[in-house]
Scaffold this active site. Structure first.
Site: not given
Ligand code: S3P
Length: 426
Positions: A22, A26, A165, A313, A340, A386
């Protein structure tokens, strides 16, 4: 590709894991629209974050370096250029949803697409706010990739997230950078706040009140040097492995412990996990620390409401832990799992079925009874990173060798997963 996993006697050692997915996305996106170079240490090696690098370089940011040490030469808020070809977001929901916020403000149009899984994921959640800001976005069947984004001079908006979200929140904030005035995002349920922290690091004027974020548009973002902590969501697989396998004692170093992510540790400790935070420091506004995990008797319990959103997650691997717990695990309010990388309720249930584990699927979750026997099985990742890693962890408790079909999907977030798992498994 097939991965074979044998039952483990012990998980032990000291580990350092790759950079947070994540945060990496960014940093790369903000670096591309900042002035001057940004140096990023421990950038995620996962395919998703490589999709973001491919996208920002297609838009004119210069990306140099490799092996987690990269430099991005930003082009400033006005400096991106029309890509020569359609932009490929691969498997990455974060890339397509967050980058759309930047693309919505450009003077050119961009086509952005993804793989088969991403092409089934809903984009109307970002199309709505970006449309209100003035962008024109066309999508397949009105809501699926590919997207054709025609940029505009954006208006600031106040937007209340209809689904919890962080990707949608981030998309609106990134778009808000280009709008004159204050963009406000209200989030009824708290989601990860890496964008807010990263914006501040790059020099944006952002204020965060509980559930309300206000960003002033048109800042001058300044490139800088940043270090990405190890990914707690990747660590989650090793944490659960160490809890599940008897006589385990594992240390994971330099892990991101941002409070919007570390609900995982609070929840595990609340159901009996022996987890110690050894030390905590701050880097670039993010908390980072070492954690120690020992095998534990897990009581089980329920995940619901805001906790579900904070653990979204980690639910596949927590479901695996639930099947070994004393009282089982009930998961509610998790309808988001159905959209997902796969429908994670369906793919968890199917893999449980293959290993002879009882589970009741619900529209927004599942009920996993405890104290179940783990049989060796041929699992399938169904192309979902995952799911590959969650069932590799389940296989450690199997009664023989298990196989994970399409195990290479793990490389979407964690290419070294299977080799590191082998290093710590005895
Ligand atoms: C992410 C947000 C979450 C999460 C995803 C990464 C992010 O998605 O599931 O893996 O980096 O902002 P949603 O925003 O769809 O909840």
């Amino acid at each position: 590709m097939q991965e074979r996993i044998s039952p483990a006697r012990r998980i032990s050692g000291a580990l350092r894991l790759p950079g947070d997915k994540s945060i990496s996305h960014r940093y790369a996106m903000l670096a591309a629209i900042a002035e001057g170079p940004t140096r990023i240490h421990n950038y995620s090696p996962g395919a998703d974050c490589q999709s973001t690098l491919g996208a920002v370089s297609a838009l004119g940011a210069v990306v140099e370096g490799r092996d987690g040490e990269i430099v991005i030469r930003g082009q400033g808020l006005e400096g991106l250029a029309a890509p020569a070809a359609d932009v490929d977001a691969g498997n990455s929901g974060s890339t397509i949803r967050m980058l759309s916020g930047i693309l919505a403000a450009q003077e050119f149009s961009t086509q952005i697409y993804g793989d088969e899984s991403l092409s089934r994921r809903p984009m109307d959640r970002i199309m709505k706010p970006l449309g209100e800001m003035g962008a024109v976005i066309r999508a397949r069947d009105g809501r699926f990739p590919p997207l054709e984004i025609t940029g505009a001079k954006l208006r600031p908006i106040e937007y209340t997230l209809p689904v919890p979200s962080a990707q949608v929140k981030s998309c609106v904030l990134l778009a808000g950078l280009f709008a004159e005035g204050a963009t406000v995002v209200n989030e009824p349920v708290r989601s990860r706040d890496h964008t807010e922290i990263a914006l501040r690091e790059f020099g944006a004027d952002i204020t965060v009140a509980p559930r309300k974020i206000t960003l002033q548009g048109r800042p001058k973002l300044q490139g800088r040097s940043l270090a990405v902590p190890s990914d707690l969501s990747s660590a989650a697989f090793f944490i659960v492995a160490a809890l599940l396998v008897p006589e385990s004692d594992l240390v994971i170093q330099g892990v991101g412990l941002n409070p919007t992510r570390s609900t995982l540790l609070d929840f595990l400790i609340s159901i009996g996990a022996n987890i110690k935070i050894l030390d905590v420091a701050e880097a670039n506004g993010e908390l980072v620390g070492d954690i120690r995990i020992s095998s534990s008797a897990i009581r089980g319990g329920a995940i619901e409401g805001a906790t579900t959103a904070a653990l979204i997650d980690e639910i596949p691997v927590l479901a695996v832990l639930g099947a070994a717990s004393d009282n089982g695990l009930t998961i509610r309010d998790a309808g988001e799992l159905r959209v997902k990388e796969t429908d994670r309720i369906a793919t968890v249930v199917e893999n449980f079925r293959r290993m002879g584990i009882a589970v009741e699927a619900r529209p927004d979750g599942m009920v996993v009874p405890g104290r179940q026997r783990f049989r060796a099985a041929a699992f399938d990742s169904f192309g979902d990173h995952r799911i590959a890693m969650a069932f590799a962890v389940a296989a450690l408790r199997g009664d023989g060798e298990s196989v994970i079909e399409n195990g290479d999907s793990a490389s979407v977030s964690f290419p070294q997963f299977f080799s590191i798992l082998r290093q710590v498994t005895a």
